[in-house]
Design a protein around this motif. Structure first.
Motif, short mmCIF file in Angstrom:
data_model
loop_
_atom_site.label_atom_id
_atom_site.label_comp_id
_atom_site.label_asym_id
_atom_site.label_seq_id
_atom_site.Cartn_x
_atom_site.Cartn_y
_atom_site.Cartn_z
N ILE A 5 0.85 -1.18 0.00
CA ILE A 5 0.00 0.00 0.00
C ILE A 5 0.89 1.24 0.00
N THR A 6 0.66 2.15 -0.95
CA THR A 6 1.41 3.39 -0.99
C THR A 6 0.47 4.53 -1.36
N ASN A 7 1.01 5.75 -1.47
CA ASN A 7 0.20 6.90 -1.87
C ASN A 7 1.12 8.05 -2.24
N ASP A 8 0.55 9.21 -2.54
CA ASP A 8 1.39 10.39 -2.75
C ASP A 8 1.06 11.51 -1.77
N ASP A 9 0.10 11.27 -0.86
CA ASP A 9 -0.26 12.27 0.14
C ASP A 9 0.54 12.13 1.42
N GLY A 10 1.34 11.07 1.52
CA GLY A 10 2.19 10.90 2.69
C GLY A 10 1.68 9.85 3.66
N ILE A 11 2.58 9.37 4.48
CA ILE A 11 2.34 8.25 5.38
C ILE A 11 1.21 8.52 6.38
N ASP A 12 0.98 9.78 6.72
CA ASP A 12 -0.02 10.11 7.74
C ASP A 12 -1.40 10.40 7.17
N SER A 13 -1.60 10.19 5.87
CA SER A 13 -2.89 10.47 5.26
C SER A 13 -3.97 9.50 5.74
N GLY A 15 -6.48 8.68 4.07
CA GLY A 15 -6.83 7.86 2.92
C GLY A 15 -5.97 6.61 2.81
N LEU A 16 -4.71 6.72 3.18
CA LEU A 16 -3.80 5.57 3.18
C LEU A 16 -4.29 4.51 4.17
N ALA A 17 -4.65 4.95 5.37
CA ALA A 17 -5.14 4.03 6.39
C ALA A 17 -6.45 3.37 5.96
N THR A 18 -7.33 4.14 5.31
CA THR A 18 -8.59 3.59 4.83
C THR A 18 -8.35 2.50 3.78
N SER A 26 -10.40 -7.48 2.95
CA SER A 26 -10.56 -8.32 1.76
C SER A 26 -9.63 -9.53 1.79
N GLY A 27 -8.94 -9.73 2.91
CA GLY A 27 -8.12 -10.92 3.08
C GLY A 27 -6.70 -10.80 2.58
N LEU A 28 -6.25 -9.59 2.27
CA LEU A 28 -4.88 -9.41 1.78
C LEU A 28 -3.91 -9.24 2.94
N ASP A 29 -2.68 -9.68 2.72
CA ASP A 29 -1.58 -9.49 3.66
C ASP A 29 -0.95 -8.15 3.33
N VAL A 30 -1.03 -7.18 4.23
CA VAL A 30 -0.73 -5.78 3.91
C VAL A 30 0.62 -5.34 4.46
N VAL A 31 1.39 -4.65 3.61
CA VAL A 31 2.57 -3.90 4.02
C VAL A 31 2.41 -2.49 3.46
N ILE A 32 2.71 -1.49 4.29
CA ILE A 32 2.60 -0.09 3.88
C ILE A 32 3.99 0.49 3.68
N ALA A 33 4.18 1.16 2.54
CA ALA A 33 5.39 1.95 2.31
C ALA A 33 4.96 3.20 1.57
N ALA A 34 5.04 4.33 2.23
CA ALA A 34 4.52 5.58 1.67
C ALA A 34 5.50 6.71 1.91
N PRO A 35 5.41 7.77 1.10
CA PRO A 35 6.33 8.89 1.28
C PRO A 35 6.24 9.49 2.68
N SER A 61 4.58 3.08 13.29
CA SER A 61 3.39 2.45 13.85
C SER A 61 2.21 3.36 13.57
N LEU A 62 1.22 2.83 12.83
CA LEU A 62 0.07 3.64 12.44
C LEU A 62 -1.13 3.29 13.31
N PRO A 63 -1.83 4.29 13.83
CA PRO A 63 -2.96 4.06 14.72
C PRO A 63 -4.02 3.14 14.10
N GLY A 64 -4.41 2.10 14.84
CA GLY A 64 -5.48 1.22 14.40
C GLY A 64 -5.09 0.21 13.35
N LEU A 65 -3.80 0.13 13.00
CA LEU A 65 -3.36 -0.80 11.97
C LEU A 65 -2.19 -1.64 12.50
N ASP A 66 -2.39 -2.94 12.57
CA ASP A 66 -1.34 -3.85 13.02
C ASP A 66 -0.64 -4.44 11.80
#
Length: 251
Positions: A5-13, A15-18, A26-35, A61-66
């Motif tokens: 999962i990435t974006n262009d609005d930055g790690i704290d957006s 929208g990224l968390a959503t 949806s059952g996906l194994d998620v890793v986040i890497a964002a600007p 560490s992002l709030p609400g996301l393990d």
């Protein structure tokens, strides 16, 4: 399936968390890497922040996301490229970019960092999707959860498409969405740049709404009518229709 999962609005957006939550649901194994900072309008740029040739990332560490999350000093196109080459824990099965604050419609998607990350994944044989929420210049409250609902609906469609497919999903920022439609790209987009001269050797780019009405059936028109839109994109490719006989020449 492993999703980057990435974006262009930055790690704290938000929208990224959503987007990450929709992927997890949806059952996906998620890793986040964002600007680590705002990187809108960077297209598929692979420029890193800094001049050492090394890309710096920091575990977050992002709030609400393990999930594993990295704040990266780079544009989303480069983050996508690194992920597709095995960075951030391994090559993903799918790359999801967004949810962008603002629509990405028309041929102006060329300039979008959100779409640029998805197209970079496509060039590296990874299925991808860019997701954007149509929050206009006047800045109404973003209905992130509505975009998340659309992602949950579309992800099964994306997973059934041929390998390395790339989709652009735009969601209207309204409580009631009329449905989901395939859409052509508008000639440009709903928001354009106006160039103003502000002094000697200096100009200013100002974002303004387009004065032209979008053609029926395009992403911009359908989005304005309250539909979420899907457009399958292609990146760099040969256009044989433009080719003509060449003059004889040798050197």
């Amino acid at each position: 399936m492993r999703a980057l999962i990435t974006n262009d609005d930055g790690i704290d957006s938000p929208g990224l968390a959503t987007l990450a939550r929709a992927a997890l649901d949806s059952g996906l194994d998620v890793v986040i890497a964002a600007p680590s900072t705002q990187a809108s309008g960077t297209s598929a740029s692979v420029a890193a922040v800094g001049d050492t040739g090394r890309v710096v990332s920091e575990r977050r560490s992002l709030p609400g996301l393990d999930v594993e999350a990295y704040a990266v000093a780079a544009h989303p196109g480069l983050i996508s490229l690194i992920a597709c080459r095995g960075g951030f824990g391994g090559k993903p099965d799918v790359l999801l970019s967004g949810i962008n604050l603002g629509a990405n419609v028309g041929r102006a998607v060329l300039h979008s960092g959100t779409v640029g990350a998805a197209l970079t994944a496509h060039l590296n044989d990874i299925t991808s999707m860019a997701v954007s929420l149509d929050v206009g210049l006047d800045g109404p409250e973003p209905l992130w959860d509505k975009a998340g609902e659309a992602v949950r609906v579309v992800l099964p469609v994306l997973q059934e498409m041929p390998a390395a497919s790339v989709l652009s999903l735009n969601v209207p920022n309204r409580a009631e969405v009329r449905g989901l439609r395939w859409a052509e790209l508008a000639r440009f987009g709903t928001v354009q740049s106006r160039v103003d001269e502000v002094g000697e050797n200096e100009v200013e780019l100002v974002a303004v709404y387009s004065e032209d009405s979008p053609a029926p059936g395009t992403d911009a028109a359908l989005l304005a009518d309250g539909y979420a839109t899907l457009t399958a994109l292609r990146s760099v490719d040969r256009d044989t229709s433009a080719e003509r006989p060449l003059p004889a020449w040798s050197a």
